[in-house]
Every structure is written in structure tokens, then in C-alpha cells.
Enzyme design. Structure first.
Site, PDB file in Angstrom:
ATOM      1  N   ASP A  94       0.840  -1.202   0.000  1.00 48.26           N
ATOM      2  CA  ASP A  94       0.000   0.000   0.000  1.00 48.26           C
ATOM      3  C   ASP A  94       0.870   1.246   0.000  1.00 48.26           C
ATOM      4  OD1 ASP A  94       0.674  -0.938   2.703  1.00 48.26           O
ATOM      5  OD2 ASP A  94      -0.421   0.822   3.405  1.00 48.26           O
ATOM      6  N   GLU A 157       0.014  -0.906   5.782  1.00 45.71           N
ATOM      7  CA  GLU A 157       1.060  -0.380   6.644  1.00 45.71           C
ATOM      8  C   GLU A 157       0.926   1.121   6.847  1.00 45.71           C
ATOM      9  OE1 GLU A 157       5.027   1.233   7.789  1.00 45.71           O
ATOM     10  OE2 GLU A 157       3.778   1.709   6.053  1.00 45.71           O
ATOM     11  N   GLU A 158       0.427   1.826   5.830  1.00 44.17           N
ATOM     12  CA  GLU A 158       0.352   3.281   5.895  1.00 44.17           C
ATOM     13  C   GLU A 158      -0.853   3.784   6.691  1.00 44.17           C
ATOM     14  OE1 GLU A 158       2.723   4.951   5.178  1.00 44.17           O
ATOM     15  OE2 GLU A 158       3.821   4.182   3.453  1.00 44.17           O
ATOM     16  N   ARG A 356       4.785  10.807  17.729  1.00 49.97           N
ATOM     17  CA  ARG A 356       5.835   9.795  17.786  1.00 49.97           C
ATOM     18  C   ARG A 356       6.605  10.074  19.078  1.00 49.97           C
ATOM     19  NH1 ARG A 356       5.736   7.666  12.356  1.00 49.97           N
ATOM     20  NH2 ARG A 356       3.904   8.672  11.440  1.00 49.97           N
TER      21      ARG A 356
END
Length: 472
Positions: A94, A157-158, A356
Site C-alpha cells: 500500500d 502499513e500506511e 511519535r
């Protein structure tokens, strides 16, 4: 077998590698929830790319397995004993949305000045095929190995990693013992910060000389919004001139805008910045926060624009927000304001903040601060969260990969900890390894994404030797 000239073996397969890569890059594999079905859980594009990848593997003699179009794999070394260790390689098919600002068609790959331009060229189809050809070399040379290799390709994954959640629950196999993901940079990524998205919720109420009717910006939570659009009414006669002044005052940001007066007394404003990966928001220009700043200055009175345009603007470390934190090993927290949605007719409007965070803080600590923001009705968290991940330098996985990198490049290897999240963290002994080299231009999640052909070939040679050293 240690005398294999891996670089020469890659060069001999260059044309085939590029052809296979182009077949993947030609597929628009963006997640599309509007077209999701039980057969296409993230839309038809990611499935089409997965099927093409597995078709390439099948052509080359591997037995492939598609796990309900969520993810798929093939295994090398099926003739080895059942209890042989398994090296997992994790990639993804993806891609993030192409967005705007491309000089060529994002899904018509082309080579210009020695670089392959296409969405997915560097994240992650290019590195995936470099790694695939690294293993292909070992297979075609019939190199004896003592460990099995399971090459796994995902399709989400995105976004939320729903592909891997489903894969591990339904594949019917034990997890690999250790592994890596070709989805980052060299020399290695052996640590990754935690990753959580938290949502600020607002009512639709606002007042002031200019009334905000609608506001939208951002394509994904892990992308810096390239642009944002607002629909406004009220005292809008001088807005166009004010926009020109605003953009001129921020000439260093290279902002662009479009302004349109509508026949019903409203106006539409679109402000363009520059997209970037959400893990490194300082490398982009957030079009949404700059548009909010303009509206706040122009006369909109709303907690939505006040917070977006003053607190979130350029607050990449969360200092103005009040969540800044730094760890000696993992570094500083980063914040990306990724997706903005506002409609004055709706009671629930949101700004998605992607954090993050290093070890030493957590999503609850961030949440506690966000709930205290004036004007925010409520705060919620995304269902999916990654906690900080680290594999020590003493682990043979890390030391072996660094040794191969040093041998092939002549450069000193060292550990790296990043804000980006990769499939390497799926395993306790999992890391990310390549394919960007130190000094390379990072175009992941940006317009005109590319990977240089020579980088692709260098990475393939490193992957070939790395797989050999890990599994010999």
C-alpha cells in the site's frame, strides 16, 4: 559461497528488477475505504498490488499464500527441517495518497536523471523489490541455507496495520523468529518511537466578522497536509488582498493560494504548503495550520482555528501544546497535525494529531494534557497504538546486518532510532534495514517521490548478502 559477487549478480538482473518494480508502481494501491468490501478490505488497489507481487513470486517458483487479501507470503527453504528457524522479511504494497504537485503521473513510473519517479518508489515498492531480488539471487545460485525465509507483504502499513493484525491471527503459522523490514534507511533502524494519534473534538460554533462554514485539510494522519480549503462568509470583501499580504509575509514558506468568490456571498480559500512524512513534520509546510493562522488573524473566532493556527503551527516538538518530552536514547517527541475536518452544521469536528513519542512518556500523559486545552470539547485516541520498540546492538541480528552494511559500503555502521513506524517492530527481534543511504534525499510521502536506480541496485546487493549471512 562467501566469494559471491553480489553487486555483479544484481547488475545481471537489473532489467528484470526494473520491469517487475514498474509493474507494481503502475498500480494505484492507495487505501480506499469507500470501495472496501469483504474481498477487498482496504479497497481494490492494495489487493491488486498484493496479487501482482505474489504473481511475481509464483512465476519464480515459490509457493505463495494469500491470506484473504489482507497480506500474503511465500517461503524459501520448505525442504528444511520443520523446526528450522524462520527469518521474516516484512514489506508492504500500500502507499499513501499521491496528492498534488507532481511533475509526472504518480502511477506512470518513469526514469529521469537516473531516478525512478512514482508513488511507492521509495516507500515501499522499490525497497521491497530490491530485497526480493536479493533473495532471488540466492535461490537462483542454489545457495545452501539453514534457516527458512518467509517474505511477507502487507496492504495496510500506511494506515492502521489491520493487515498484519489479520495476518497473524489467520495465517496458521508460528511467528518468524527474527526479521527485518526493507522500509527505512541504512545502516539500520533498531529502535522506533511509540506512535499514537489523538483527536481533538470541537463543536461547530464560531463567530467573528468572518464566519467559518467548512474547513478540510490533510490526506492521512502520517502526512504533513500539503493543502487545506476553507469556506467562509461574512466580511470577505478584502480577503483576497489580505491573503496576498499573508503569503508575502511568509515568503520563506513558499505558500500558494487560490481564492474564489461564490455567488451566494461565500468565498473558498485553498492554501498550499508542502507535504512530508508525518514522522519528520519539520521538513514540510503544514498548509492547514497556516490557513488556520490566516483565518484567525482575518476575523474568524473559533477554538478550531485558534488552536490550529497558533498552538499547532510549527509546533513539531509539542512545546506550545505542552507535551514536549525527550529521552537520552530515543530523542524527542514529535507531533504532526495531520487531518482537519470542520463543518459548522456538525456537532463534532476534529483535528488528528499524530505523535511519535520516546520511552519515558506515553499516550496517557499526552491525553491528560490535551484534555486541558481551552475550547476542546473532548479528546479521543486511535484504536491502534505502537509502544516504543528497541533491539540492542548486542543482538546478532543487529550486529550481522551492520557488518554486511560496513563490508559493502566501507562506511561505519551505527544504531538509529526513528519516529517512523515500520513492520520491523512486529517481532521482538525485528528491525528496519534500508533502503535509503545516509545523505540520500528523503521523498517518502511527498510529491515527486523517487528512488535513484543506483541506490536500488546497491540495496539489492546488500539485501542479498544480509539474507545469506542471517540464514546461512
Amino acid at each position: 559461497m562467501t566469494d559471491i559477487n553480489f553487486k555483479a549478480e544484481v547488475e545481471a538482473r537489473k532489467d528484470a528488477l526494473l520491469a517487475d518494480l514498474f509493474s507494481l508502481l503502475s498500480i494505484n494501491s492507495e487505501r480506499d475505504d469507500a470501495k472496501a468490501t469483504p474481498e477487498t478490505p482496504f479497497g481494490p488497489g492494495p489487493v491488486a498490488a498484493l496479487e501482482q507481487f505474489l504473481a511475481i513470486a509464483s512465476r519464480d517458483g515459490y509457493a505463495t499464500k494469500n491470506v484473504d487479501n489482507y497480506a500474503g507470503h511465500f517461503t524459501y527453504g520448505d525442504d528444511l527441517p520443520e523446526d528450522a528457524e524462520v527469518l521474516g522479511i516484512f514489506a508492504h504494497m500500500d502507499v499513501v495518497p499521491a496528492g498534488t504537485g507532481w511533475e509526472s503521473e504518480p502511477y506512470v513510473p518513469e526514469i529521469r536523471d537516473g531516478k525512478i519517479f512514482a508513488r511507492g518508489a521509495s516507500d515501499d515498492k522499490g525497497p521491497t523489490m530490491a530485497c526480493y531480488y536479493g533473495l532471488k539471487i540466492l535461490k537462483e545460485l542454489n545457495v545452501p541455507l539453514t534457516k527458512k525465509i518467509r517474505f511477507i507483504a502487507g496492504t495496510d502499513e500506511e494506515s492502521g496495520w489491520g493487515d498484519m493484525d489479520y495476518y497473524f491471527k489467520h495465517v496458521g503459522l508460528p511467528d518468524p523468529d527474527f526479521g527485518f523490514s526493507p522500509d527505512a534507511e541504512f545502516p539500520i533502524i533498531n529502535g522506533e518511537k511509540g506512535n499514537i494519534t489523538e483527536y481533538l473534538h470541537f463543536s461547530g460554533e464560531n463567530k467573528g466578522a468572518i464566519h467559518l462554514k467548512q474547513f478540510s485539510g490533510g490526506l492521512r494522519e502520517n502526512m504533513v497536509p500539503e493543502s487545506a480549503t476553507a469556506l467562509v462568509s461574512g466580511n470577505i470583501a478584502n480577503l483576497n488582498a489580505q491573503l496576498e499580504t499573508f503569503v508575502a509575509a511568509h515568503a520563506d514558506k513558499n505558500l500558494r493560494f487560490e481564492f474564489e468568490n461564490m455567488s451566494d456571498g461565500t468565498a473558498t480559500i485553498t492554501l498550499h504548503g508542502r507535504s512530508a512524512h508525518g514522522a519528520s513534520p519539520h521538513t514540510g509546510v503544514n498548509g492547514a495550520t497556516y490557513l488556520a493562522k490566516f483565518l484567525d488573524q482575518a476575523g474568524v473566532e473559533s477554538p478550531f482555528t485558534k488552536i490550529a493556527g497558533t498552538i499547532l503551527l510549527e509546533d513539531h516538538a509539542g512545546e506550545k501544546l505542552g507535551v514536549a518530552f525527550e529521552d537520552a536514547k530515543m530523542g524527542a517527541l514529535t507531533m504532526n497535525a495531520g487531518v482537519f475536518n470542520f463543518d459548522d452544521s456538525q456537532v463534532d469536528n476534529t483535528i488528528a494529531l499524530n505523535f511519535r513519542y520516546p520511552q519515558g512518556t506515553d499516550s496517557d500523559a499526552i491525553y491528560a494534557v490535551l484534555t486541558g486545552l481551552s475550547g476542546v470539547a473532548s479528546v479521543t485516541k486511535s484504536a491502534h497504538e505502537h509502544t516504543p520498540h528497541y533491539v540492542p546492538m548486542t543482538d546478532p541480528l543487529v550486529s550481522t546486518l551492520l557488518s554486511v552494511y560496513e563490508k559493502q559500503t566501507g562506511l561505519k555502521g551505527h544504531e538509529q532510532i526513528i519516529g517512523g513506524g515500520t513492520f520491523g517492530r512486529l517481532l521482538k527481534r525485528g528491525v528496519a534495514f534500508g533502503a535509503m543511504f545516509p545523505g540520500d534525499i528523503d521523498t517518502m510521502h511527498q510529491a515527486n517521490e523517487f528512488i535513484p536506480v543506483d541506490v536500488l541496485l546497491r540495496a539489492a546487493a546488500i539485501y542479498a548478502e544480509a539474507i545469506y549471512e542471517l540464514a546461512k
